[in-house]
Scaffold this motif. Structure first.
Motif, PDB file in Angstrom:
ATOM      1  N   ILE A 235      41.863  34.602  29.737  1.00  0.00           N
ATOM      2  CA  ILE A 235      41.580  35.480  30.882  1.00  0.00           C
ATOM      3  C   ILE A 235      40.087  35.752  31.039  1.00  0.00           C
ATOM      4  O   ILE A 235      39.509  35.508  32.106  1.00  0.00           O
ATOM      5  CB  ILE A 235      42.346  36.814  30.749  1.00  0.00           C
ATOM      6  N   LEU A 236      39.447  36.265  29.992  1.00  0.00           N
ATOM      7  CA  LEU A 236      38.052  36.691  30.125  1.00  0.00           C
ATOM      8  C   LEU A 236      37.089  35.515  30.287  1.00  0.00           C
ATOM      9  O   LEU A 236      36.235  35.521  31.176  1.00  0.00           O
ATOM     10  CB  LEU A 236      37.654  37.549  28.925  1.00  0.00           C
ATOM     11  N   LYS A 237      37.208  34.514  29.427  1.00  0.00           N
ATOM     12  CA  LYS A 237      36.287  33.383  29.519  1.00  0.00           C
ATOM     13  C   LYS A 237      36.389  32.640  30.850  1.00  0.00           C
ATOM     14  O   LYS A 237      35.360  32.354  31.480  1.00  0.00           O
ATOM     15  CB  LYS A 237      36.509  32.429  28.346  1.00  0.00           C
ATOM     16  N   PRO A 238      37.603  32.297  31.308  1.00  0.00           N
ATOM     17  CA  PRO A 238      37.691  31.572  32.594  1.00  0.00           C
ATOM     18  C   PRO A 238      37.155  32.368  33.780  1.00  0.00           C
ATOM     19  O   PRO A 238      36.653  31.772  34.744  1.00  0.00           O
ATOM     20  CB  PRO A 238      39.194  31.318  32.749  1.00  0.00           C
TER      21      PRO A 238
ATOM     22  N   LEU B 200      31.076  32.629  32.830  1.00  0.00           N
ATOM     23  CA  LEU B 200      29.884  32.017  33.419  1.00  0.00           C
ATOM     24  C   LEU B 200      28.766  33.035  33.655  1.00  0.00           C
ATOM     25  O   LEU B 200      27.625  32.646  33.934  1.00  0.00           O
ATOM     26  CB  LEU B 200      30.242  31.328  34.738  1.00  0.00           C
ATOM     27  N   TYR B 201      29.082  34.324  33.566  1.00  0.00           N
ATOM     28  CA  TYR B 201      28.066  35.363  33.791  1.00  0.00           C
ATOM     29  C   TYR B 201      27.243  35.594  32.531  1.00  0.00           C
ATOM     30  O   TYR B 201      27.770  35.572  31.414  1.00  0.00           O
ATOM     31  CB  TYR B 201      28.724  36.689  34.186  1.00  0.00           C
ATOM     32  N   ARG B 202      25.965  35.813  32.713  1.00  0.00           N
ATOM     33  CA  ARG B 202      25.140  36.278  31.601  1.00  0.00           C
ATOM     34  C   ARG B 202      25.503  37.725  31.298  1.00  0.00           C
ATOM     35  O   ARG B 202      25.846  38.480  32.212  1.00  0.00           O
ATOM     36  CB  ARG B 202      23.648  36.173  31.951  1.00  0.00           C
ATOM     37  N   LEU B 203      25.410  38.092  30.042  1.00  0.00           N
ATOM     38  CA  LEU B 203      25.825  39.429  29.620  1.00  0.00           C
ATOM     39  C   LEU B 203      25.088  40.512  30.399  1.00  0.00           C
ATOM     40  O   LEU B 203      25.689  41.498  30.849  1.00  0.00           O
ATOM     41  CB  LEU B 203      25.587  39.596  28.109  1.00  0.00           C
TER      42      LEU B 203
ATOM     43  N   LEU C 177      31.411  44.706  39.235  1.00  0.00           N
ATOM     44  CA  LEU C 177      31.988  43.384  39.027  1.00  0.00           C
ATOM     45  C   LEU C 177      33.230  43.465  38.145  1.00  0.00           C
ATOM     46  O   LEU C 177      34.248  42.828  38.428  1.00  0.00           O
ATOM     47  CB  LEU C 177      30.936  42.470  38.399  1.00  0.00           C
ATOM     48  N   LEU C 178      33.150  44.251  37.058  1.00  0.00           N
ATOM     49  CA  LEU C 178      34.289  44.388  36.148  1.00  0.00           C
ATOM     50  C   LEU C 178      35.456  45.113  36.817  1.00  0.00           C
ATOM     51  O   LEU C 178      36.621  44.765  36.604  1.00  0.00           O
ATOM     52  CB  LEU C 178      33.862  45.132  34.879  1.00  0.00           C
TER      53      LEU C 178
END
Length: 346
Positions: free
Chosen positions: A19-22, A26-29, A36-37
């Motif tokens: 879920i989180l990675k896909p 792609l976002y920088r921390l 966004l979250l």
């Protein structure tokens, strides 16, 4: 996350990978924002994820961002004041496996198929009459049961820890692992009452096991754990995050309720076979959790207080208990109709 159970860590890792990675990988921390979250959680809700899934992802985001702040990767956490969407209709219906109410006549057929003294009878009977979860049912020890006062102490659950090792060909060896004790789900330690009938059934089972121990003598199978278990709800098992169940080894003895004649442990996997037979021969929508849902529904049918149902089943919040009342049965409708007639009697 050093204080988390292995099953929780496994679930978190799966959520990160699927879920989180896909979606956020792609976002920088430093480019992650609260907006966004929050939008990401709303999109999950609209895509049919359940409230439990949203709460889990929200917690994972919060802990991850706090970790990033503590280790000076970012100055402040973007996961503050995130809210899980509710009170609105999602674009896609919530993904959830349906819970089926099992009528008494069907349960009679189930117990005719798996009568007393078969390996599936005791776990099926306990789940049906007590509403225990699968892991709680198979974690019961005789010290947890007070037959004189007809009560059961829910102190733990049993879980399987897979131990997949890579061979020389880099392929995983599946099927390796062990059973272990841990705290019940949501730390739902509780004391529940049992019927006189179930008390008699358990008394007979205890008597049979005591006789079998004498008959088999040293061949009777025994199980041990490394740390002493707490019984009768006196001490929570917080210190026993993983208490491996071992066979024929030294340690503290475990006296399981669910065992075969020779003392061998009946594992939760036994229910896979029993469920397959019940689905094929009796009720196609059967699963073990349906027994828990059926128990809660039966309590609701006779007008038992919602708080009592929540406590008895160990629901983490009352909203889960409310869902039981969404599945109204004919008995509940007739009771409501009678109440309405009494209230507005001409």
């Amino acid at each position: 996350m050093v204080d988390l159970k292995v099953t929780t860590l496994t679930r978190y890792k799966k959520s990160i990978e699927t879920i989180l990675k896909p979606n956020l990988g792609l976002y920088r921390l430093k480019s992650l924002t609260r907006e966004l979250l929050q939008k990401f959680l709303v999109e999950m809700y609209d895509n049919g994820y359940s409230q439990n899934s949203l709460i889990s992802i929200k917690a994972l985001l919060t802990k991850s961002m706090n970790y990033a702040v503590d280790n000076h990767y970012i100055i402040c956490s973007p996961a503050v004041r995130l809210k899980t969407p509710r009170n609105r209709i999602p674009q896609i219906p919530t993904r959830s496996a349906p819970h089926h109410f099992i009528k008494p006549d069907i349960m009679h057929k189930v117990f005719d198929r798996f009568p007393e003294r078969t390996s599936s009878f005791i776990p099926l009977k306990i789940a049906y009459e007590c509403g225990l979860r699968l892991g709680e049912t198979f974690a019961l020890c005789w010290e947890d049961i007070d037959l004189d006062n007809k009560i059961i102490y829910i102190n733990r659950q049993v879980q399987w820890l897979a131990d997949k090792e890579l061979g020389k060909d880099n392929n995983s060896k599946c099927g390796n692992g062990y059973w272990y004790f841990c705290a019940p789900k949501y730390n739902s330690y509780r004391v529940i009452e049992i019927s006189d009938e179930l008390g008699e059934i358990l008394s007979r089972e205890r008597y049979r096991q005591d006789r079998a121990k004498v008959y088999y003598d040293e061949l009777y199978q025994k199980y041990f754990v490394s740390n002493e278990l707490s019984f009768s709800g006196r001490v929570p098992l917080s210190a026993i995050s993983i208490n491996r169940i071992k066979k024929y080894e030294s340690g503290f003895p475990v006296h399981f309720v669910c065992v075969r004649e020779d003392g061998s442990y009946i594992t939760p996997r036994t229910m896979q076979h029993a469920s397959m037979i019940i689905k094929k021969e009796i009720f196609k929508d059967f699963d073990f959790h349906s027994l828990r849902h059926t128990h809660a529904t039966m309590l609701a049918e006779i007008g038992v207080d919602q708080k009592y149902i929540q406590t008895r089943l160990g629901h983490s919040n009352i909203c889960t208990t409310f869902e039981v009342y969404e599945h109204t049965t004919e008995i509940m409708r007739n009771r409501g109709r009678s109440a309405l007639n009494a209230m507005f009697k001409l």
